[in-house]
Write a protein that holds these residues in place. Structure first.
Motif, PDB file in Angstrom:
ATOM      1  N   PHE A   1      15.408   5.844   1.669  1.00 58.16           N
ATOM      2  CA  PHE A   1      14.110   5.164   1.632  1.00 58.16           C
ATOM      3  C   PHE A   1      12.917   6.109   1.583  1.00 58.16           C
ATOM      4  N   VAL A   2      13.145   7.402   1.818  1.00 60.13           N
ATOM      5  CA  VAL A   2      12.014   8.315   2.029  1.00 60.13           C
ATOM      6  C   VAL A   2      11.057   8.366   0.845  1.00 60.13           C
ATOM      7  N   GLU A   3      11.591   8.311  -0.373  1.00 63.20           N
ATOM      8  CA  GLU A   3      10.725   8.398  -1.547  1.00 63.20           C
ATOM      9  C   GLU A   3       9.778   7.200  -1.634  1.00 63.20           C
ATOM     10  N   LYS A   4      10.259   6.030  -1.204  1.00 63.97           N
ATOM     11  CA  LYS A   4       9.422   4.829  -1.240  1.00 63.97           C
ATOM     12  C   LYS A   4       8.448   4.779  -0.068  1.00 63.97           C
ATOM     13  N   VAL A   5       8.844   5.382   1.052  1.00 62.69           N
ATOM     14  CA  VAL A   5       7.998   5.356   2.251  1.00 62.69           C
ATOM     15  C   VAL A   5       6.836   6.327   2.133  1.00 62.69           C
ATOM     16  N   ALA A   6       7.107   7.562   1.718  1.00 63.83           N
ATOM     17  CA  ALA A   6       6.104   8.645   1.729  1.00 63.83           C
ATOM     18  C   ALA A   6       4.844   8.246   0.972  1.00 63.83           C
ATOM     19  N   ALA A   7       3.697   8.465   1.601  1.00 60.10           N
ATOM     20  CA  ALA A   7       2.421   8.056   1.012  1.00 60.10           C
ATOM     21  C   ALA A   7       1.366   9.126   1.228  1.00 60.10           C
ATOM     22  N   LEU A   8       0.375   9.142   0.359  1.00 63.79           N
ATOM     23  CA  LEU A   8      -0.757  10.044   0.537  1.00 63.79           C
ATOM     24  C   LEU A   8      -1.494   9.717   1.828  1.00 63.79           C
ATOM     25  N   PRO A   9      -2.239  10.679   2.397  1.00 61.20           N
ATOM     26  CA  PRO A   9      -3.006  10.410   3.612  1.00 61.20           C
ATOM     27  C   PRO A   9      -3.956   9.231   3.423  1.00 61.20           C
ATOM     28  N   TYR A  10      -4.200   8.525   4.497  1.00 59.04           N
ATOM     29  CA  TYR A  10      -4.974   7.281   4.452  1.00 59.04           C
ATOM     30  C   TYR A  10      -6.392   7.467   3.936  1.00 59.04           C
ATOM     31  N   ASP A  11      -6.943   8.684   4.071  1.00 58.48           N
ATOM     32  CA  ASP A  11      -8.370   8.879   3.816  1.00 58.48           C
ATOM     33  C   ASP A  11      -8.682   9.516   2.470  1.00 58.48           C
ATOM     34  N   VAL A  12      -7.708   9.575   1.555  1.00 54.19           N
ATOM     35  CA  VAL A  12      -7.987  10.179   0.254  1.00 54.19           C
ATOM     36  C   VAL A  12      -8.117   9.133  -0.846  1.00 54.19           C
ATOM     37  N   MET A  13      -8.093   7.857  -0.457  1.00 56.73           N
ATOM     38  CA  MET A  13      -8.260   6.801  -1.450  1.00 56.73           C
ATOM     39  C   MET A  13      -9.070   5.667  -0.843  1.00 56.73           C
ATOM     40  N   ASN A  14      -9.666   4.847  -1.700  1.00 54.75           N
ATOM     41  CA  ASN A  14     -10.392   3.685  -1.210  1.00 54.75           C
ATOM     42  C   ASN A  14      -9.451   2.487  -1.091  1.00 54.75           C
ATOM     43  N   TYR A  15     -10.005   1.362  -0.669  1.00 50.22           N
ATOM     44  CA  TYR A  15      -9.194   0.163  -0.434  1.00 50.22           C
ATOM     45  C   TYR A  15      -8.450  -0.265  -1.700  1.00 50.22           C
ATOM     46  N   GLU A  16      -9.148  -0.324  -2.824  1.00 47.45           N
ATOM     47  CA  GLU A  16      -8.536  -0.794  -4.069  1.00 47.45           C
ATOM     48  C   GLU A  16      -7.411   0.146  -4.505  1.00 47.45           C
ATOM     49  N   GLU A  17      -7.636   1.447  -4.379  1.00 46.66           N
ATOM     50  CA  GLU A  17      -6.610   2.414  -4.755  1.00 46.66           C
ATOM     51  C   GLU A  17      -5.390   2.299  -3.847  1.00 46.66           C
ATOM     52  N   ALA A  18      -5.621   2.133  -2.537  1.00 48.59           N
ATOM     53  CA  ALA A  18      -4.509   2.002  -1.599  1.00 48.59           C
ATOM     54  C   ALA A  18      -3.692   0.751  -1.895  1.00 48.59           C
ATOM     55  N   LYS A  19      -4.389  -0.346  -2.166  1.00 46.92           N
ATOM     56  CA  LYS A  19      -3.698  -1.602  -2.461  1.00 46.92           C
ATOM     57  C   LYS A  19      -2.850  -1.481  -3.725  1.00 46.92           C
ATOM     58  N   SER A  20      -3.411  -0.803  -4.726  1.00 47.01           N
ATOM     59  CA  SER A  20      -2.683  -0.604  -5.980  1.00 47.01           C
ATOM     60  C   SER A  20      -1.466   0.293  -5.785  1.00 47.01           C
ATOM     61  N   MET A  21      -1.627   1.361  -4.998  1.00 48.61           N
ATOM     62  CA  MET A  21      -0.519   2.293  -4.763  1.00 48.61           C
ATOM     63  C   MET A  21       0.655   1.616  -4.054  1.00 48.61           C
ATOM     64  N   ALA A  22       0.351   0.694  -3.154  1.00 48.86           N
ATOM     65  CA  ALA A  22       1.404   0.055  -2.354  1.00 48.86           C
ATOM     66  C   ALA A  22       1.948  -1.220  -2.988  1.00 48.86           C
ATOM     67  N   LYS A  23       1.331  -1.660  -4.077  1.00 46.57           N
ATOM     68  CA  LYS A  23       1.730  -2.921  -4.702  1.00 46.57           C
ATOM     69  C   LYS A  23       3.202  -2.903  -5.095  1.00 46.57           C
ATOM     70  N   GLY A  24       3.924  -3.931  -4.689  1.00 45.40           N
ATOM     71  CA  GLY A  24       5.331  -4.051  -5.042  1.00 45.40           C
ATOM     72  C   GLY A  24       6.259  -3.151  -4.257  1.00 45.40           C
ATOM     73  N   ASN A  25       5.724  -2.442  -3.280  1.00 47.57           N
ATOM     74  CA  ASN A  25       6.539  -1.523  -2.479  1.00 47.57           C
ATOM     75  C   ASN A  25       6.350  -1.825  -0.997  1.00 47.57           C
ATOM     76  N   PRO A  26       7.186  -2.678  -0.422  1.00 45.64           N
ATOM     77  CA  PRO A  26       7.026  -3.047   0.987  1.00 45.64           C
ATOM     78  C   PRO A  26       7.293  -1.903   1.950  1.00 45.64           C
ATOM     79  N   TYR A  27       7.890  -0.802   1.445  1.00 44.65           N
ATOM     80  CA  TYR A  27       8.209   0.329   2.307  1.00 44.65           C
ATOM     81  C   TYR A  27       7.082   1.365   2.370  1.00 44.65           C
ATOM     82  N   SER A  28       6.114   1.266   1.481  1.00 46.16           N
ATOM     83  CA  SER A  28       5.046   2.267   1.454  1.00 46.16           C
ATOM     84  C   SER A  28       4.374   2.384   2.812  1.00 46.16           C
ATOM     85  N   PHE A  29       4.173   3.630   3.244  1.00 41.58           N
ATOM     86  CA  PHE A  29       3.569   3.850   4.554  1.00 41.58           C
ATOM     87  C   PHE A  29       2.097   3.473   4.579  1.00 41.58           C
ATOM     88  N   LEU A  30       1.535   3.176   3.424  1.00 37.02           N
ATOM     89  CA  LEU A  30       0.163   2.684   3.403  1.00 37.02           C
ATOM     90  C   LEU A  30       0.041   1.338   4.108  1.00 37.02           C
TER      91      LEU A  30
END
Length: 413
Positions: free
Chosen positions: A16-45
């Motif tokens: 699961f690690v590849e799906k979980v690992a995410a960029l730090p919380y403070d390097v993207m805005n809300y829209e970017e974070a939502k897009s990055m995690a879309k379709g991936n329930p394991y994303s650490f975002l």
């Protein structure tokens, strides 16, 4: 001396690690974070930016967001996506970006070293951002994002890392941005003890990135000490860190874009700038990337200019004032463009060098009027400023690659 500590990592199962690992919380805005995690329930975002899980746009500081972060983390644990090592270990985390390798030690560092100045800062923190991470750490009862620390290269530590990375890795995966992430676990007590002793001989650690996370972790620890007056070696006395040798790190340029020319014509702008800078208009339309300190690129009205700071505009004896970000701020952004408080002024924005200079041109063609490219701050400058107890101007450093969150978590009980 610096104290490091092994810990029982809460971490993803390998598959699961590849799906979980995410960029730090403070390097993207809300829209970017939502897009990055879309379709991936394991994303650490879903843990670090839990506001993305609400249907409506919600205040990220709402109590419901922190409760959701806690629930999402517990859900990953209950579904066995995350496991917890049954003994304290130290880990090694390597990243490879465009052939460049940086290898760090994942461990816990002491809040007392931060309080007593052995973990050194180079930035001011904002109270609202501190409070956000304090609530996040308290709600999750864990350090979910590691603090990015650096230290002056030590041959003995490097030799241990070189030897340990000959073993089979714990993780080995690539992220969508082409960066390779490899991790190893150090389980042998004698190796852990040897690393602990070696770091005790190091005078200081330096925060490269994560000032707000570090401040929040320390303040959570201090509050829990008040609740446990007979505290000794509890987990809340430490926070999650990744320690990299200074010579392996690269700081990218952190560039500036401004919305307007402060009411100036181009002719008046160039005239005012010429008081403190030599100006060369470049015929080549290729974006100008400075190749030495105290030179700057400027893009305005479809043309690039090379600026060079004149003698007398700064003092090399002052660690902060001699930074290129300071020279630009003090001699151009403030007196010419009227940007007096870059931390608060909505007319200025900052663009990490990883986005390339074409990103500056695009901003000027869309929502900005003028852009400046800078020569990167160096690790030596960062350490000098931290050693002197000073702080850099806002947005002085941009590190790449970013440490991924969710690979290692330090729980506080």
């Amino acid at each position: 001396m610096v104290k490091i500590k092994a810990f029982n990592a809460l971490r993803p199962q390998n598959r699961f690690v590849e799906k979980v690992a995410a960029l730090p919380y403070d390097v993207m805005n809300y829209e970017e974070a939502k897009s990055m995690a879309k379709g991936n329930p394991y994303s650490f975002l879903h843990v670090d930016r839990a506001e993305i899980d609400f249907n409506e746009v919600i205040d990220p500081y709402n109590a419901k967001v922190y409760e959701k972060a806690k629930d999402n983390l517990n859900n990953l644990i209950n579904k066995n996506i995350f496991i917890k090592d049954d003994k304290p270990n130290i880990y090694i985390y390597r990243q490879i970006m465009n052939g460049r390798v940086q290898t760090g030690i994942v461990c816990c560092t002491a809040i007392d070293d931060y309080i007593n100045g052995f973990i050194k800062k180079h930035e001011h923190t904002r109270e609202d951002k501190e409070k956000d991470r304090i609530k996040h750490v308290d709600s999750c009862n864990a350090n979910t994002g590691p603090i990015f620390l650096t230290y002056k290269k030590n041959i003995e530590i490097n030799n241990i890392i070189d030897n340990e990375t000959k073993n089979s890795p714990l993780y080995n995966f690539n992220t969508e941005d082409g960066i390779t992430h490899i991790a190893w676990v150090i389980e042998k007590e004698e190796i852990i003890q040897k690393l602990t002793i070696l770091f005790e001989k190091i005078d200081s650690l330096y925060i490269a990135d994560g000032h707000h996370r570090a401040a929040a972790a320390v303040k959570v620890g201090i509050e829990r000490r008040k609740e446990n007056v007979n505290y000794k070696n509890e987990k809340f006395n430490y926070f999650l860190s990744v320690l990299y040798p200074d010579k392996e790190l690269k700081i990218f340029d952190y560039n500036r874009v401004v919305k307007d020319l402060n009411g100036l014509t181009l002719e008046k702008l160039l005239n005012d700038i010429s008081e403190n800078f030599e100006i060369d208009k470049l015929d080549d339309k290729t974006p100008f990337k400075p190749s030495e300190k105290h030179t700057f690129g400027m893009y305005v009205e479809n043309s690039w200019y090379k600026l060079k700071a004149k003698n007398g505009t700064f003092s090399d004896k002052d660690a902060v004032e001699s930074l290129d970000v300071s020279i630009l701020q003090n001699n151009l952004l403030s007196p010419v463009l009227g940007i007096n408080e870059p931390r608060k002024d909505k007319r200025i924005d900052f663009v990490g060098g990883i986005r390339g200079l074409d990103g500056l041109v695009e901003r000027v063609r869309t929502d900005m009027k003028i852009a400046f490219s800078l020569y990167p701050t160096t690790i030596d400058e960062l350490m000098r400023i931290a050693d002197e107890g000073k702080v850099m101007p806002p947005k002085s450093t941009w590190f790449e690659p970013k440490i991924r969150s969710g690979i290692f978590i330090h729980t506080l009980n």
